[in-house]
Design a protein around this motif. Structure first.
Motif, PDB file in Angstrom:
ATOM      1  N   UNK A   1     -10.327  -2.294   6.589  1.00 20.00           N
ATOM      2  CA  UNK A   1      -9.868  -2.427   8.221  1.00 20.00           C
ATOM      3  C   UNK A   1      -9.496  -1.095   8.488  1.00 20.00           C
ATOM      4  N   UNK A   2      -8.909  -0.586   7.581  1.00 20.05           N
ATOM      5  CA  UNK A   2      -8.156   0.801   7.928  1.00 20.05           C
ATOM      6  C   UNK A   2      -9.172   1.920   7.166  1.00 20.05           C
ATOM      7  N   UNK A 128      -3.130  -3.794  12.556  1.00 19.21           N
ATOM      8  CA  UNK A 128      -1.893  -3.642  11.475  1.00 19.21           C
ATOM      9  C   UNK A 128      -0.635  -3.119  12.466  1.00 19.21           C
ATOM     10  N   UNK A 129       0.433  -3.720  12.171  1.00 17.33           N
ATOM     11  CA  UNK A 129       1.770  -3.378  12.755  1.00 17.33           C
ATOM     12  C   UNK A 129       2.748  -2.606  11.446  1.00 17.33           C
ATOM     13  N   UNK A 165      -1.339  -5.218   6.277  1.00 17.85           N
ATOM     14  CA  UNK A 165      -2.492  -4.621   5.471  1.00 17.85           C
ATOM     15  C   UNK A 165      -1.713  -3.597   4.462  1.00 17.85           C
ATOM     16  N   UNK A 166      -1.878  -3.585   3.244  1.00 17.60           N
ATOM     17  CA  UNK A 166      -1.262  -2.364   2.455  1.00 17.60           C
ATOM     18  C   UNK A 166      -1.837  -1.037   2.833  1.00 17.60           C
ATOM     19  N   UNK A 167      -3.299  -1.098   3.002  1.00 19.20           N
ATOM     20  CA  UNK A 167      -3.876   0.128   3.337  1.00 19.20           C
ATOM     21  C   UNK A 167      -3.291   0.811   4.307  1.00 19.20           C
ATOM     22  N   UNK A 168      -2.903  -0.063   5.492  1.00 16.86           N
ATOM     23  CA  UNK A 168      -2.288   0.412   6.711  1.00 16.86           C
ATOM     24  C   UNK A 168      -1.086   1.286   6.541  1.00 16.86           C
ATOM     25  N   UNK A 174       1.249   8.258   4.442  1.00 18.75           N
ATOM     26  CA  UNK A 174       0.816   9.385   4.541  1.00 18.75           C
ATOM     27  C   UNK A 174       1.057  10.575   5.599  1.00 18.75           C
ATOM     28  N   UNK A 175       0.972   9.623   6.965  1.00 19.22           N
ATOM     29  CA  UNK A 175       1.281  10.281   8.242  1.00 19.22           C
ATOM     30  C   UNK A 175       2.838  10.828   8.033  1.00 19.22           C
TER      31      UNK A 175
END
Length: 303
Positions: A1-2, A128-129, A165-168, A174-175
């Motif tokens: 998703x991300x 994702x939040x 979601x762990x990817x989010x 990273x941001x």
């Protein structure tokens, strides 16, 4: 998703990043993203206040400045809510339906359980939040108060929900690394207790001591203002902070803050007893502990 977010560092992390509420934190995020091409290709700022919007445009902090949050978020790959804690859920609820699938919603509030509890009913499975709290700031507020290096070496705490979601989460980490911050992931309840002691209680004490000084008889009060450089000054810096923001923080972290205040009150009474009875060892121990904490902060580059 991300999967469409590039975390390798070559191209921007986001196509479009939208900041709702470009005050001290929001405008610092925009300034950093302006300076660092790896954060976002396009920046959108949104604020309810015409004066703030005009100032953000004047300062050139974003590619687009919007009055309508729904328009601001429509094409954003990431939306950061930088409004006072009491307004996060309301603004989040309003914009969530307008966000595109796969975009990430995040915020920077100082109390986590209250925000998560209030916004959860409005969350979408395809957005994702990731709640965050950059522990940085000054006593100034508004778009002029921000600066690009505000987050350098400061901590940003992330409190994802169990089903985030762990990817989010990884993208938002990273941001913040690109913002210059160090990150740590923790449980929301634990976050609220930690912040009650390191941030919320010191602010409560600063506002209170300034109030106490303000209530003194006139002749003493004028001397307080004349001779403030001797320690009172450090309290007044904290006490200059934004009233709406802090009112919201105190009320939204009520339980943890009252618990820490009760503990502090007991410790203050113990110190009073030691002074009354001349317990020098107790007094010296307390002062030594303060010095030790200060040294640790300096070593940890947090002072």
């Amino acid at each position: 998703m991300t999967g469409h977010h590039d975390t390798t560092g070559n191209s921007p992390l986001f196509g479009t990043l939208a900041v709702i509420g470009p005050g001290l934190i929001g405008s610092s995020i925009l300034r950093r993203a302006r300076q660092d091409g790896t954060i976002a290709a396009r920046l959108v700022a949104c604020d309810a206040s015409p004066a703030v919007r005009a100032r953000v445009a004047e300062l050139g902090l974003a590619d687009r400045v919007e009055a309508d949050p729904l328009r601001a978020v429509a094409d954003a790959d990431c939306v950061i809510l930088c409004v006072p804690v009491g307004a996060v859920a309301e603004v989040g609820a309003a914009i969530l339906p307008a966000m595109k699938p796969g975009a990430i919603l995040t915020e920077v509030g100082s109390t986590k359980q209250s925000i998560i509890g209030a916004i959860t009913p409005f969350l979408r499975p395809d957005v994702p939040f990731v709640p965050t709290h950059p522990m940085a700031g000054t006593e100034y507020s508004g778009p002029d108060a921000g600066f690009a290096t505000l987050f350098d070496d400061r901590w940003c705490l992330l409190t994802p929900l169990p089903d985030t979601d762990p990817a989010a989460v990884s993208v938002i980490e990273t941001l913040w690394h690109r913002m210059g911050a160090r990150t740590r992931i923790m449980d929301a309840a634990h976050h609220d207790r930690v912040c009650a002691i390191v941030s919320h209680l010191p602010h409560l004490l600063a506002f209170t001591i300034c109030g106490t000084a303000d209530d003194l008889a006139d002749e003493t009060r004028s001397e307080v203002l004349d001779f403030a450089a001797s320690g009172f000054r450090d309290f007044t810096r904290i006490a200059a902070s934004d009233p709406v923001m802090w009112r919201d923080i105190f009320l939204n972290n009520r339980d943890a803050l009252l618990e820490m205040l009760a503990r502090f009150t007991e410790d203050a009474q113990a110190m009073a007893r030691a002074i009354r009875w001349g317990d020098e060892a107790f007094i010296v121990d307390r002062i030594e502990r303060g010095r030790r904490i200060r040294r640790s902060l300096l070593e940890n580059r947090q002072a």
